[in-house]
Design an enzyme around this catalytic site. Structure first.
Site, PDB file in Angstrom:
ATOM      1  CG  ASP A   8     -13.205 -46.164  20.829  1.00  0.00           C
ATOM      2  OD1 ASP A   8     -12.634 -47.272  20.827  1.00  0.00           O
ATOM      3  OD2 ASP A   8     -13.833 -45.748  21.812  1.00  0.00           O
TER       4      ASP A   8
HETATM    5  C1  BGC Z   1     -13.308 -48.431  23.783  1.00  0.00           C
HETATM    6  C2  BGC Z   1     -11.921 -47.849  23.925  1.00  0.00           C
HETATM    7  C3  BGC Z   1     -10.882 -48.925  23.820  1.00  0.00           C
HETATM    8  C4  BGC Z   1     -11.068 -49.666  22.497  1.00  0.00           C
HETATM    9  C5  BGC Z   1     -10.055 -50.745  22.270  1.00  0.00           C
HETATM   10  C6  BGC Z   1     -13.424 -49.343  22.578  1.00  0.00           C
HETATM   11  O1  BGC Z   1     -14.624 -50.017  22.587  1.00  0.00           O
HETATM   12  O2  BGC Z   1     -14.242 -47.386  23.694  1.00  0.00           O
HETATM   13  O3  BGC Z   1     -11.817 -47.158  25.136  1.00  0.00           O
HETATM   14  O4  BGC Z   1      -9.601 -48.381  23.924  1.00  0.00           O
HETATM   15  O5  BGC Z   1     -12.355 -50.240  22.491  1.00  0.00           O
HETATM   16  O6  BGC Z   1     -10.252 -51.818  23.096  1.00  0.00           O
END
Ligand code: BGC
Length: 763
Positions: A291
């Site tokens: 993530d």
């Molecule tokens: C979130 C994810 C997301 C990623 C990319 C993160 O902050 O937890 O769910 O896919 O950002 O945008």
């Protein structure tokens, strides 16, 4: 080592079999050909280029985390970028793909990802809402349409489905998942992956799915985002892991790590999780992306400096680094110091190249960059109709005293509340590709829906809440401007039109960014300014319909007591406003059922239907020395599976084809459901099972089947559920997946509380 040997063996076998191709699940790829291609390519790659493939910086306008990446173009030229995410538009994506293909040494194409979470420009209801439809065909179709639109706009990889089981409504990201149940959550995960990936990933209209957030992100302590998770392995395997595992079985191409710790080790650096469970136990063969900055966040978790945590992540089995620059900046040094191996870097690089190969990017790096498709395949009438229909299926009618709903298209309707005339709040959180200016407000849709048959009068009545700072933080920093008029001026205006009208429709609840990432709440009630307005509206004596917008389970004890009719509309996507009108005016009969337990107050949280029994159970209120509260009953305000209709359904007595069963045969539970009302309606018939005695304590009930049936007035249908040994299996204390002989209770009904019961014995 074993795996390498196996691969070698497979390659040899394939060569012997001549033209015979091995099909990789979800792709039409010839494995041997792919291996050969990637072997050749990797043979030409330098160490830096291999590490470059593991790097996923962010660029473009859509930033979903707290840091951004620098000099992306320079890095692409240097072969230091594997992919990019959250860029919108064919032109900008093509420009960067050209840099990669034409200006980097080996011309390896980039993979372009995006958070296409519940649709693209045609936005479907938030995933939490979609789960309330219990309609797998419609959910699969929503993912397919999301794929058609996103791939038409240059995207070939989506960070969805989010399958984190959540029993914690304080956590804002409850909005992104499928609620509290692992059985339903698994079915939805499968449907979404089938919808996104189709039969062939290289098809121009399919994209690669990414199951997230692995794992257990939905169980943060106190509901605070990113917070500690701690649970037994038995609970993980039985109650939280099933949807992730379903994602592997459905052939998901990628997985995303979660931000939280598991057994005190952050998921991103947790080898047990990423390798032993995900790959060795479940057989996942795609790639794992972190993530957003999850690698560097391990420094704050106290796992060491950037070099240490980057090595930890790679060694755990994580392949791609989102935004942290940890792999790019430190892996070479770690290799030189013997902290990571070349084999592990190669493995990660190979997995990412394989994904690109399966997507067809080596055949044609521009296959998703067809400007003609972008013009004709996005936000089409067909897609919008599907989104509108699915939205109508997600609304949950919580109560309808005196049958205030459906409204007649007649007389005067007062539409009030801070969510009645907003555009930006309609699609819901995580609609990064939304084109909100094209979507209707509820006011516009309602005026359209009544035409000249009725008059719709509007007043905002109040802001989201009295606290301007809280409102700003819950609306993406003031995306919808706050009304600066004094409280009593706004309220009086609403009361004036309310008195003039025959019925009041109150569009209230949370703005869309009060749920989603980093939107935890410690209170779950309707906010102060809105509650005060509702109280004043009630005093007019006019019938009130409360449309409750929310991205989580909310506390509505006061509303249930005081407002006759409540329809929970969550966030219904780009077509939400029209869909709400479809249901409010009775063109569509509501059929949504809760996939979350609605608490009476926040102190009951976590409250969920599939809990264990205690040694001192108490289904009612207070009795000394039983498991209960002094000040609130144990039962919820509304149980899991609950939802009303404009019609009524009667259930015949539940029958079982036999009261005994063996592990090799099955029995059938049957019930006949009759529509006893005056309009056609859809019922979700639910099957629950309880294992009465086990080697570990077993839940008081678990969802094991469901069927959506549509019946005309007076029509009956028999619903049959097949029960076999597989449905009775669970992970025991040694984490073996077993079913144990003994007595079981079968429950069938309209929700998890209103059920009929029968028993059988597994021999
Ligand atoms: C979130 C994810 C997301 C990623 C990319 C993160 O902050 O937890 O769910 O896919 O950002 O945008």
């Amino acid at each position: 080592m074993k795996k390498r040997l196996l691969m070698l063996l497979l390659t040899v076998m394939c060569a012997i079999a001549g033209a015979q191709a091995l099909t990789v699940k979800g792709t039409a790829v010839d494995q041997a050909k792919m291996n050969q291609f990637i072997d050749d390519l990797m043979g030409k790659m330098t160490l830096q280029e291999k590490i470059g493939q593991l790097n996923l910086p962010v660029t473009g306008d859509i930033i979903t985390g707290s840091s951004v990446s620098g000099d992306v173009v320079g890095k692409i030229k240097a072969g230091q970028v594997g992919g990019l995410f959250n860029m919108k538009g064919v032109q900008s994506i093509r420009a960067l793909q050209e840099v990669a293909v034409k200006q980097s040494r080996l011309g390896i194409p980039l993979i372009f990802g995006m958070d296409v979470i519940h649709g693209y420009e045609t936005v479907f209801p938030i995933p939490f809402a979609m789960s309330m439809s219990w309609d797998m065909d419609a959910i699969r179709n929503s993912a397919r349409i999301a794929s058609v639109e996103a791939t038409a706009d240059g995207i070939c990889w989506t960070f969805s489905p989010m399958v984190d089981i959540c029993r914690e409504p304080r956590w804002g990201r409850m909005s992104e998942g499928s609620g509290e149940d692992p059985f339903l959550g698994s079915a939805i995960c499968r449907a979404m992956i089938e919808g996104y990936q189709g039969a062939d990933l290289a098809d121009k209209a399919t994209m690669m799915a990414c199951v997230k957030h692995f794992a257990l992100y939905g169980a943060p302590e106190a509901g605070r985002d990113y917070n500690t998770v701690d649970m037994s392995h038995v609970r993980m395997f039985n109650e939280y892991f099933p949807p992730y595992k379903a994602g592997v079985e459905a052939g998901a191409g990628s997985f995303m790590t979660s931000f939280n710790v598991i057994d005190y080790i952050p998921a991103t650096g947790n080898r047990w999780l990423m390798t032993e469970v995900l790959r060795d136990r479940w057989g996942f063969d795609g790639f794992v992306v972190t993530d957003y900055t999850a690698i560097s966040e391990m420094i704050n978790h106290g796992m060491g400096d950037l070099q240490t945590v980057s090595a930890l992540a790679l060694n755990a089995g994580t392949d791609m680094d989102m935004v942290a620059d940890g792999f790019l900046g430190t892996l070479e040094k770690s290799l030189n110091e013997g902290k990571v191996t070349m084999a592990d870097i190669d493995k990660a690089c190979r997995r990412i190249l394989e994904a690109k190969y399966k997507l067809g990017l080596f055949d044609d790096p521009y296959r998703y960059l067809d400007a003609k498709r972008a013009k004709k395949d996005i936000y089409t009438a067909e897609h919008r109709a599907a989104a509108r229909k699915l939205a109508t299926e997600t609304f949950v009618l919580l109560q309808n005293k005196d049958n205030v709903l459906p409204l007649k298209r007649a007389g005067k309707i007062a539409l009030v509340g801070p969510l009645a005339n907003t555009r930006a709040n309609m699609p819901g959180t995580w609609s990064v590709a939304a084109a909100s200016d094209r979507y209707s407000t509820l006011l516009e849709a309602m005026r359209r829906a009544v035409g000249d048959k009725a008059e719709v009068m509007y007043a905002k009545g109040c802001n989201i809440c009295y606290d301007a700072e809280l409102e700003k933080n819950s609306t993406m920093f003031g995306r919808e401007m706050r009304d600066e008029r004094p409280v009593d001026v706004m309220r009086d205006e609403a009361l004036r039109i309310a008195r003039e009208c025959d019925v009041i429709v109150a569009a209230m609840g949370e703005p869309s960014e009060m749920s989603g990432e980093s939107s935890s709440r410690s209170e779950l009630t309707i906010l102060d300014a809105q509650k005060d307005l509702l109280t004043a509206l009630k005093a007019t004596g006019k019938p009130i319909v409360l449309l409750n917008f929310s991205g989580r389970a909310t506390v509505m004890d006061w509303e249930v007591e005081n407002i006759p009719t409540i329809l929970n509309v969550w966030f219904g996507g780009s077509e939400a406003a029209d869909a709400i009108c479809d249901v409010v005016f009775g063109d569509v009969v509501p059929s949504g059922k809760l996939t979350v337990t609605m608490p009476r107050n926040v102190g009951q949280v976590p409250i969920y239907y599939n809990h264990l029994n205690t040694g001192r159970p108490n289904p009612h209120w207070f009795a000394k020395y039983t498991s209960n509260y002094l000040d609130v009953p144990n039962d919820p305000l509304f149980p899991f599976g609950y939802g009303l209709s404009y019609t009524t359904f009667a259930y015949s007595p539940l029958t079982l084809s036999s009261n005994t069963m063996t592990t090799s045969d099955n029995i059938t539970a049957s019930v006949t459901v009759t529509n006893t009302g005056t309009v056609e309606g859809t019922e979700v018939v639910q099957l629950y099972i309880r294992d009465m005695v086990g080697s570990i304590a077993r839940p008081v009930q678990e969802l094991k089947g469901f069927e959506r049936i549509t019946l005309k007035p007076g029509e009956s249908r028999q619903v049959n559920f097949t029960i076999n040994a597989d449905l009775l299996k669970f992970y025991n204390k040694d984490l073996n997946y077993v079913c144990e002989p003994g007595d079981f209770e079968v429950m069938v009904g309209t929700n998890s509380h209103d059920v009929q019961r029968q028993t059988f014995t597994l021999k």
